[in-house]
Write an enzyme that holds these catalytic residues in place. Structure first.
Site, short mmCIF file in Angstrom:
data_model
loop_
_atom_site.label_atom_id
_atom_site.label_comp_id
_atom_site.label_asym_id
_atom_site.label_seq_id
_atom_site.Cartn_x
_atom_site.Cartn_y
_atom_site.Cartn_z
N ARG A 1 0.84 -1.20 0.00
CA ARG A 1 0.00 0.00 0.00
C ARG A 1 0.87 1.25 0.00
O ARG A 1 2.08 1.20 0.22
CB ARG A 1 -0.92 0.00 1.23
CG ARG A 1 -2.00 -1.06 1.20
CD ARG A 1 -2.75 -1.16 2.52
NE ARG A 1 -1.94 -1.74 3.58
CZ ARG A 1 -2.36 -1.93 4.82
NH1 ARG A 1 -3.59 -1.56 5.16
NH2 ARG A 1 -1.57 -2.48 5.73
N ASN B 1 -0.35 -7.21 8.63
CA ASN B 1 -0.79 -6.23 7.62
C ASN B 1 -1.54 -6.95 6.51
O ASN B 1 -1.20 -6.86 5.33
CB ASN B 1 0.40 -5.44 7.06
CG ASN B 1 1.44 -6.31 6.37
OD1 ASN B 1 1.67 -7.45 6.77
ND2 ASN B 1 2.06 -5.80 5.33
N MET B 2 -2.59 -7.63 6.90
CA MET B 2 -3.37 -8.41 5.94
C MET B 2 -3.80 -7.61 4.71
O MET B 2 -3.65 -8.08 3.58
CB MET B 2 -4.59 -9.02 6.64
CG MET B 2 -4.26 -10.11 7.63
SD MET B 2 -5.73 -10.67 8.54
CE MET B 2 -6.68 -11.41 7.23
N TYR C 1 -1.19 4.64 10.47
CA TYR C 1 -1.54 3.67 11.51
C TYR C 1 -0.34 3.52 12.44
O TYR C 1 0.81 3.47 11.99
CB TYR C 1 -1.87 2.31 10.90
CG TYR C 1 -3.22 2.24 10.22
CD1 TYR C 1 -4.39 2.44 10.92
CD2 TYR C 1 -3.31 1.96 8.85
CE1 TYR C 1 -5.62 2.38 10.31
CE2 TYR C 1 -4.54 1.89 8.22
CZ TYR C 1 -5.70 2.10 8.95
OH TYR C 1 -6.92 2.04 8.33
N LYS D 1 1.52 2.01 7.21
CA LYS D 1 1.89 1.24 8.40
C LYS D 1 2.77 2.05 9.34
O LYS D 1 3.36 3.06 8.97
CB LYS D 1 2.61 -0.05 7.98
CG LYS D 1 1.70 -1.07 7.33
CD LYS D 1 0.50 -1.43 8.20
CE LYS D 1 0.88 -2.20 9.45
NZ LYS D 1 -0.32 -2.45 10.32
N GLU E 1 -6.04 4.80 13.56
CA GLU E 1 -6.93 3.84 14.22
C GLU E 1 -7.64 4.39 15.44
O GLU E 1 -8.55 3.75 15.97
CB GLU E 1 -6.18 2.56 14.60
CG GLU E 1 -5.21 2.67 15.76
CD GLU E 1 -3.82 3.14 15.37
OE1 GLU E 1 -2.92 3.12 16.22
OE2 GLU E 1 -3.64 3.54 14.20
N HIS F 1 -0.82 1.73 16.13
CA HIS F 1 -1.03 0.55 16.99
C HIS F 1 0.04 0.49 18.08
O HIS F 1 0.82 -0.47 18.17
CB HIS F 1 -1.01 -0.72 16.14
CG HIS F 1 -2.06 -0.75 15.07
ND1 HIS F 1 -3.40 -0.85 15.33
CD2 HIS F 1 -1.95 -0.66 13.70
CE1 HIS F 1 -4.08 -0.85 14.19
NE2 HIS F 1 -3.24 -0.71 13.20
N SER G 1 -21.03 -13.86 24.44
CA SER G 1 -19.68 -14.36 24.68
C SER G 1 -19.33 -14.34 26.17
O SER G 1 -18.93 -13.31 26.71
CB SER G 1 -18.65 -13.52 23.90
OG SER G 1 -17.36 -14.05 24.06
N ALA H 1 -6.81 -9.34 15.26
CA ALA H 1 -6.46 -8.36 16.29
C ALA H 1 -4.96 -8.26 16.53
O ALA H 1 -4.53 -7.58 17.46
CB ALA H 1 -7.17 -8.72 17.60
N SER I 1 -10.59 -2.67 8.28
CA SER I 1 -11.27 -3.74 9.02
C SER I 1 -12.19 -4.52 8.09
O SER I 1 -12.32 -5.74 8.21
CB SER I 1 -12.07 -3.15 10.18
OG SER I 1 -11.22 -2.55 11.13
N ASP J 1 -2.58 -6.64 15.19
CA ASP J 1 -2.01 -5.29 15.22
C ASP J 1 -2.04 -4.70 16.62
O ASP J 1 -1.22 -3.85 16.96
CB ASP J 1 -2.78 -4.36 14.28
CG ASP J 1 -2.26 -4.42 12.84
OD1 ASP J 1 -1.08 -4.75 12.66
OD2 ASP J 1 -3.04 -4.13 11.92
#
Length: 370
Positions: A15, A300-301, A94, A75, A118, A96, A220, A268, A134, A270
């Site tokens: 990206r 980094n899908m 981003y 990233k 994020e 994280h 849950s 999750a 997402s 990241d």
């Protein structure tokens, strides 16, 4: 303002922070845009495309970091990039930070003003700059999980949708937010047996109404989570606490209850991952096995579908980039409290409460630095 973007150097990250179209918008607002040579190659955007948009092509990232007032990335900056950041510079990307003490320490030391995609919020409490990635990651999680389930990739050898006379795979999605919803949509579309777990009754009701019985919803709790994980062929971890480290919901002890060759996909990751046995992987080596369970934890899908992801990301990040460039970061954040929520680090201070709490920093409120 001089705004720059660089070629991403994280493993298999294709990206880019600014598309040629975004560069053109910034130039139209009177700003100088500098682009590292080859930065857009991963999305099929050549240097000539950026040049036609009015950007200046520079030979290396060092020039961008040394000369640009704001650096727009995708990233989190890698160690070599963090070493080039400087006080007074704006980093818009981003981050994280909560599960990444080394990056946080480097950003604090640099004095940079770091705005994290994020944690920018929407008027409805959503995370609009995180949402498109997402959506991509949720959809990709099913593709990745389906591949990992194949015997040649270490999985159980189960087809998600089954075939007539053979039951489909059981897919368990932990978390009913944007990632979970998109993962469930993909899994349902492929004919899998899907259960979504969440703790918010309103979320469960919304999902139940949407899927109309094509996917089941379940509150849950510890018992229900353990029961569902044990029965699953594929588990998608889609848990998010904005800005904070993800809770470890699936323990190592639970792996012993699972079917050998079952697959965990931790979206999750990241934020540190929601499985106790998770650690970040790359597209080059996406999976590993613990106690017979395949783990897919690529951090980094969306980078694998770089063109789709970059354009989806720029759609939501560009308006704020324009405001920051037009007004300066302080005025832009004062005018928009939702953008202000994105400020994580400024001038050696941690300004996001969850990051400060998780990493042991003193928290300085955004209002204090504005």
């Amino acid at each position: 303002m001089r705004v720059g973007t660089v070629r991403e150097i994280k493993n298999h990250e294709y990206r880019v922070g600014l598309t040629p179209e975004s560069a053109r918008e910034l130039v139209a607002h009177g700003h100088d845009v500098w682009v590292e040579a080859g930065a857009g190659a991963g999305i099929g955007a050549g240097d000539a495309d950026y040049g036609a948009a009015g950007a200046v092509i520079v030979p290396d990232a060092a020039t961008i970091f040394a000369e640009c007032d704001m650096v727009v990335k995708v990233k989190e900056p890698q160690a070599a990039e963090r070493a080039m950041l400087r006080r007074g510079q704006i980093l818009y990307t981003y981050l994280h930070l909560a599960p990444d003490p080394e990056q946080t320490a480097d950003l604090v030391k640099s004095g940079v003003t770091a705005i994290a995609y994020e944690t920018v919020t929407g008027a409805d409490g959503s995370l609009p700059l995180l949402k498109p990635m997402s959506q991509v990651a949720g959809r990709m999680a099913i593709q990745a999980g389906a591949t990992a389930l194949e015997k040649a990739h270490g999985g159980r050898g189960v087809l998600l949708g089954g075939v007539p006379g053979v039951l489909p795979a059981k897919v368990v999605v932990i978390g009913g937010g944007v990632v979970g919803f998109n993962a469930a949509q993909m899994a349902v579309g492929l004919g899998a047996d899907v259960t979504i777990l969440d703790r918010d009754p309103a979320v469960l009701e919304r999902l139940d109404n949407h899927f109309e019985g094509r996917a089941r919803t379940l509150y849950s709790g510890r018992a229900s989570l353990a029961e569902q994980v044990a029965a699953a062929d594929l588990v998608i971890g889609a848990v998010l606490i904005p800005g904070a480290a993800a809770p470890k919901l699936v323990t190592r002890a639970m792996l012993a209850t699972m079917k050998p060759g079952a697959v965990l996909v931790d979206v999750a990751i990241d934020q540190g991952g929601c499985f106790e046995t998770s650690h970040a992987t790359t597209h080059a080596q996406p999976t590993y096995v613990v106690d017979g369970i395949v783990h897919y934890c690529v951090a980094n899908m969306p980078g694998a579908v770089a063109r789709t992801s970059t354009y989806a990301l720029n759609n939501v990040t560009l308006p704020h980039a324009l405001r920051i460039a037009d007004l300066g970061w302080q005025a832009a954040l004062k005018a928009n409290p939702h953008l202000a929520a994105g400020l994580n680090v400024h001038d050696g201070q941690v300004t996001h409460a969850a990051v400060a709490r998780d990493l042991g920093y003193a928290h300085v409120a955004v209002e204090q630095v504005l």
